[in-house]
Every structure is written in C-alpha cells, then in structure tokens.
Design a protein around this motif. Structure first.
Motif, PDB file in Angstrom:
ATOM      1  N   GLY A 155      -3.695  28.875 -39.094  1.00 14.41           N
ATOM      2  CA  GLY A 155      -2.918  29.224 -37.890  1.00 14.41           C
ATOM      3  C   GLY A 155      -3.519  28.178 -36.875  1.00 14.41           C
ATOM      4  O   GLY A 155      -2.528  27.523 -36.175  1.00 14.41           O
ATOM      5  N   TRP A 156      -4.448  28.364 -36.500  1.00 16.27           N
ATOM      6  CA  TRP A 156      -5.357  27.411 -35.620  1.00 16.27           C
ATOM      7  C   TRP A 156      -5.261  25.887 -35.985  1.00 16.27           C
ATOM      8  O   TRP A 156      -5.082  25.086 -34.988  1.00 16.27           O
ATOM      9  CB  TRP A 156      -6.919  27.870 -35.356  1.00 16.27           C
ATOM     10  CG  TRP A 156      -7.005  29.007 -34.543  1.00 16.27           C
ATOM     11  CD1 TRP A 156      -7.280  30.323 -35.069  1.00 16.27           C
ATOM     12  CD2 TRP A 156      -6.890  29.315 -33.254  1.00 16.27           C
ATOM     13  NE1 TRP A 156      -7.388  31.418 -33.884  1.00 16.27           N
ATOM     14  CE2 TRP A 156      -7.181  30.245 -32.781  1.00 16.27           C
ATOM     15  CE3 TRP A 156      -6.449  28.135 -32.103  1.00 16.27           C
ATOM     16  CZ2 TRP A 156      -7.061  30.903 -31.474  1.00 16.27           C
ATOM     17  CZ3 TRP A 156      -6.564  28.727 -30.666  1.00 16.27           C
ATOM     18  CH2 TRP A 156      -6.852  29.951 -30.523  1.00 16.27           C
TER      19      TRP A 156
ATOM     20  N   ARG B   4      -8.429  28.590 -41.626  1.00 15.15           N
ATOM     21  CA  ARG B   4      -7.939  29.261 -40.449  1.00 15.15           C
ATOM     22  C   ARG B   4      -6.500  28.415 -40.282  1.00 15.15           C
ATOM     23  O   ARG B   4      -6.364  27.619 -39.312  1.00 15.15           O
ATOM     24  CB  ARG B   4      -8.752  29.264 -39.227  1.00 15.15           C
ATOM     25  CG  ARG B   4     -10.037  30.005 -39.590  1.00 15.15           C
ATOM     26  CD  ARG B   4      -9.788  31.535 -39.466  1.00 15.15           C
ATOM     27  NE  ARG B   4      -9.161  32.040 -38.224  1.00 15.15           N
ATOM     28  CZ  ARG B   4      -9.926  32.313 -37.325  1.00 15.15           C
ATOM     29  NH1 ARG B   4     -11.389  32.239 -37.273  1.00 15.15           N
ATOM     30  NH2 ARG B   4      -9.407  32.831 -36.277  1.00 15.15           N
TER      31      ARG B   4
ATOM     32  N   PHE C 258     -10.731  23.804 -38.762  1.00 18.31           N
ATOM     33  CA  PHE C 258     -10.108  24.843 -38.999  1.00 18.31           C
ATOM     34  C   PHE C 258      -9.442  25.104 -40.203  1.00 18.31           C
ATOM     35  O   PHE C 258      -9.327  26.055 -40.893  1.00 18.31           O
ATOM     36  CB  PHE C 258      -9.160  25.479 -37.798  1.00 18.31           C
ATOM     37  CG  PHE C 258      -9.740  25.990 -36.475  1.00 18.31           C
ATOM     38  CD1 PHE C 258     -10.251  27.246 -36.745  1.00 18.31           C
ATOM     39  CD2 PHE C 258      -9.657  25.188 -35.309  1.00 18.31           C
ATOM     40  CE1 PHE C 258     -10.888  27.790 -35.613  1.00 18.31           C
ATOM     41  CE2 PHE C 258     -10.224  25.857 -34.161  1.00 18.31           C
ATOM     42  CZ  PHE C 258     -10.923  26.962 -34.371  1.00 18.31           C
TER      43      PHE C 258
ATOM     44  N   ALA D  12      -8.372  20.526 -35.596  1.00 22.16           N
ATOM     45  CA  ALA D  12      -7.411  20.764 -36.841  1.00 22.16           C
ATOM     46  C   ALA D  12      -8.099  20.600 -38.330  1.00 22.16           C
ATOM     47  O   ALA D  12      -7.840  21.473 -39.195  1.00 22.16           O
ATOM     48  CB  ALA D  12      -6.203  19.967 -36.877  1.00 22.16           C
TER      49      ALA D  12
ATOM     50  N   MET E 160      -1.821  24.779 -34.963  1.00 25.13           N
ATOM     51  CA  MET E 160      -1.632  24.656 -33.543  1.00 25.13           C
ATOM     52  C   MET E 160      -2.380  23.268 -33.022  1.00 25.13           C
ATOM     53  O   MET E 160      -1.811  22.787 -32.228  1.00 25.13           O
ATOM     54  CB  MET E 160      -2.196  25.586 -32.729  1.00 25.13           C
ATOM     55  CG  MET E 160      -1.425  27.035 -33.058  1.00 25.13           C
ATOM     56  SD  MET E 160       0.462  26.930 -32.803  1.00 25.13           S
ATOM     57  CE  MET E 160       0.246  26.477 -30.868  1.00 25.13           C
ATOM     58  N   LEU E 161      -3.457  22.981 -33.549  1.00 26.04           N
ATOM     59  CA  LEU E 161      -4.290  21.894 -33.290  1.00 26.04           C
ATOM     60  C   LEU E 161      -3.508  20.542 -33.704  1.00 26.04           C
ATOM     61  O   LEU E 161      -3.665  19.621 -33.000  1.00 26.04           O
ATOM     62  CB  LEU E 161      -5.733  22.146 -33.419  1.00 26.04           C
ATOM     63  CG  LEU E 161      -6.430  23.085 -32.704  1.00 26.04           C
ATOM     64  CD1 LEU E 161      -8.011  23.462 -33.295  1.00 26.04           C
ATOM     65  CD2 LEU E 161      -6.644  22.645 -31.218  1.00 26.04           C
TER      66      LEU E 161
END
Length: 332
Positions: free
Chosen positions: A247-248, A245, A240, A237, A251-252
């Motif tokens: 979005g990634w 990034r 990214f 996280a 999610m992480l």
C-alpha cells in the motif's frame, strides 16, 4: 493569480491524475506478457484493472477538453504538430478498450492470444509516446511566428524526448507491478514485488538522468523541489516494496509520477509550448488562453463537477479494493 494561471495549474493537475491512474493500468497491460505465466494469471492481471481502466481515461478526455477550451492556441499547435504520435496513441486506446471487452467473448485460444498481444502493445506504445510528447513540450519545438509547428515527426524523436519516453515506459511498468502486488494473492504477488524491485531500480536511473537534464535545461527552485520529491518518493517506494508494504509502495510510486509530472509543468510555466526557433514565438499562458469570460464559466463548471467525479471514482476503487488470485478465476 490570473484565471489563465489557474487553468494552467488545473490542466497540470488533470494530466498528473491521468498519469497516476492510467500509468498503473498501462503497466498492468505490459505485465500481461512480462509477468503472467499462463491463462489464469493473465486473467488475474486483467481483472485487477477491469473495473477501473475506462474510468481512468476520463482524466485524459477532461485534460484534452480543458486544454481546448482554456488554451485553444496551445491545443491547435499541439494537436497539429504532434498529429501522428497522438493519432497512434488514440488508435492504441481504442484497440485496447476493444481488446479488454472482446478477449473473453470466445474460448478459442488463438482468439484470446491475439487480443492479449493487442493489450500488451497498446499499453506499451502509449506509455512510451506520452513521455516523448511531454518531453518535447517542455524542451521546446519548432514553432514559427504564426504559432504553427514548423518541424517534422523526426524532429520529435530527439535524444531528450526518447529518454523521456523510456522514463514513462519503465516508471509506468514499475507503478503497475507495485499495483499488481497490492491487488493480488499468492505466487503472482511475490513475483510482482520481485519484478517491481528490478523495474524500480531501472526507473530510478532513467528518471534521475531525465529530471536532472530537465532541471539543467529549464528548471528553477520550484522544479528542483519537485525533482527531490520524485527521487525520494521512488526510493521510498522501493524500500516499502522490499518490506512487503504494498500500500505504501503504491502511494509512493504514484507520488513519484505526481512529482515528476509536476516538475515538467513547473519547468514549462509560463510557457505552454516554447519555440526553439525564437523565444518570441513561444506560446504562453497569456497569448494562448481563451477570453476571461470563457475561463470564468469554465471555473464555475469545474468547481461543481470535479468533486462529483472525484467522489464517484474514489467509491469505485473502494468497492473493488479486495485482492484476487488464480483461485478466484473459474476453471473452463
């Protein structure tokens, strides 16, 4: 696998879902003071979670209801022994909901400022207290032979529990900063990413210390695997987020929370509340569960209703997926 084991897993999933979703909106509430520079930016932050914050709390209600129905002895001991911190959390959630709705009802600056203070503190306190509560559940508390909590509120404020509270507070704020970067435009997006980097590094240090302590205290091979996933997800996280990034990164950061909470439940099983007075007094998935008939009925109901709730909530997030910025805030 017995039905009581299935429901232990389902309750774990409900708490994981709650912390994943409510975690970032607690974080956004905290960021209204840490990140926003003016009225317009505070409105941007609040609007990022405005359509979803109340839906996120459905997971808490479901988790509490499922615990009451599937493991009544666990529910009784937990809510009687942790009465004061859980009451504080409940009051905070009530005031927080009122603050979101009432803040914009008047144009008076003092009125808005007071409700914004309420949003900040009623986001910060539950974010900290949930960590304290779950750390105590995993670590064990003073449960006597009758299954009653025999300690005091001060017993809950031990070093391990306080560290757990700091972990959830910082991790949720990091999760909220990543979500803010994902949902906003312009300067506030850039500052969110910069703040997320600092918060992520602090969360990594605190979470690693807490999870290693948990693993050494009551972990096994499964919980060790969850620990590794949590650490790798948090590092991912951060990477990214640094690369832009969002979005990634979101999610992480969410996977970090998922893995960390999963590790707590894996460390706990087959207990649901260990006793520090005598292991024989511990509440387990066997001695704290409801009858097989009750669990069977609950399983059928959950099988029908859970997909409906998941589809509806996913649709809500899809509808409100666009980024917003101060240019989307109408001038007064």
């Amino acid at each position: 696998m017995q039905l009581h084991d299935v429901w232990f897993v389902l309750i774990a999933v409900l708490w994981i879902g709650y912390f994943f979703l409510e975690g970032f909106d607690f974080g956004v509430g905290i960021l209204t003071k840490l990140l926003a520079r003016d009225e317009s930016e505070r409105r941007v932050l609040i609007n990022t979670i405005g359509p979803v914050w109340d839906g996120n709390e459905v997971w808490l209600l479901t988790a509490g209801g499922a615990t009451f129905a599937a493991f009544p002895a666990w529910y009784a001991t937990l809510f009687s022994g942790f009465y004061l911190p859980l009451l504080v959390i409940l009051v905070c959630l009530i005031i927080r909901g009122v603050a979101f709705e009432y803040r914009a009802k008047r144009s008076d600056e003092a009125w808005k400022r007071n409700w914004e203070h309420a949003i900040f503190w009623t986001s910060l306190l539950p974010a900290f207290l949930w960590g304290v509560a779950f750390a105590n559940i995993v670590h064990g508390v003073k449960i006597n032979a009758a299954g009653d909590y025999a300690g005091t509120v001060l017993d809950l404020l031990n070093p391990y529990a306080l560290l757990g509270g700091l972990v959830t507070l910082v991790l949720f704020t990091f999760h909220g900063a990543v979500f803010t970067a994902l949902k906003t435009l312009g300067d506030i997006r850039d500052r969110s990413r910069a703040l997320a980097r600092t918060l992520g590094l602090l969360a990594a240090v605190l979470a690693l210390a807490f999870l290693v302590w948990t693993q050494a205290d009551s972990g096994d091979g499964w919980s060790l695997g969850a620990l590794v996933v949590a650490v790798l997800a948090l590092l991912g996280a951060l990477a990214f987020n640094q690369a832009g990034r969002e979005g990634w990164a979101f999610m992480l950061s969410g996977l970090t929370i998922v893995a960390a909470v999963a590790m707590l439940f894996l460390s706990l099983f087959p207990d649901v509340m260990p006793s520090t007075l005598n292991p024989a007094y511990s509440l387990t998935v066997v001695n704290a569960s409801s009858s097989p008939y009750t669990l069977t009925v609950m399983t059928w109901v959950a099988g029908v209703m859970t997909p409906v709730v998941l589809c509806y909530q996913a649709w809500t997030y899809w509808v409100f997926r666009k980024r917003i910025g101060v240019q989307n805030i109408p001038a007064h």
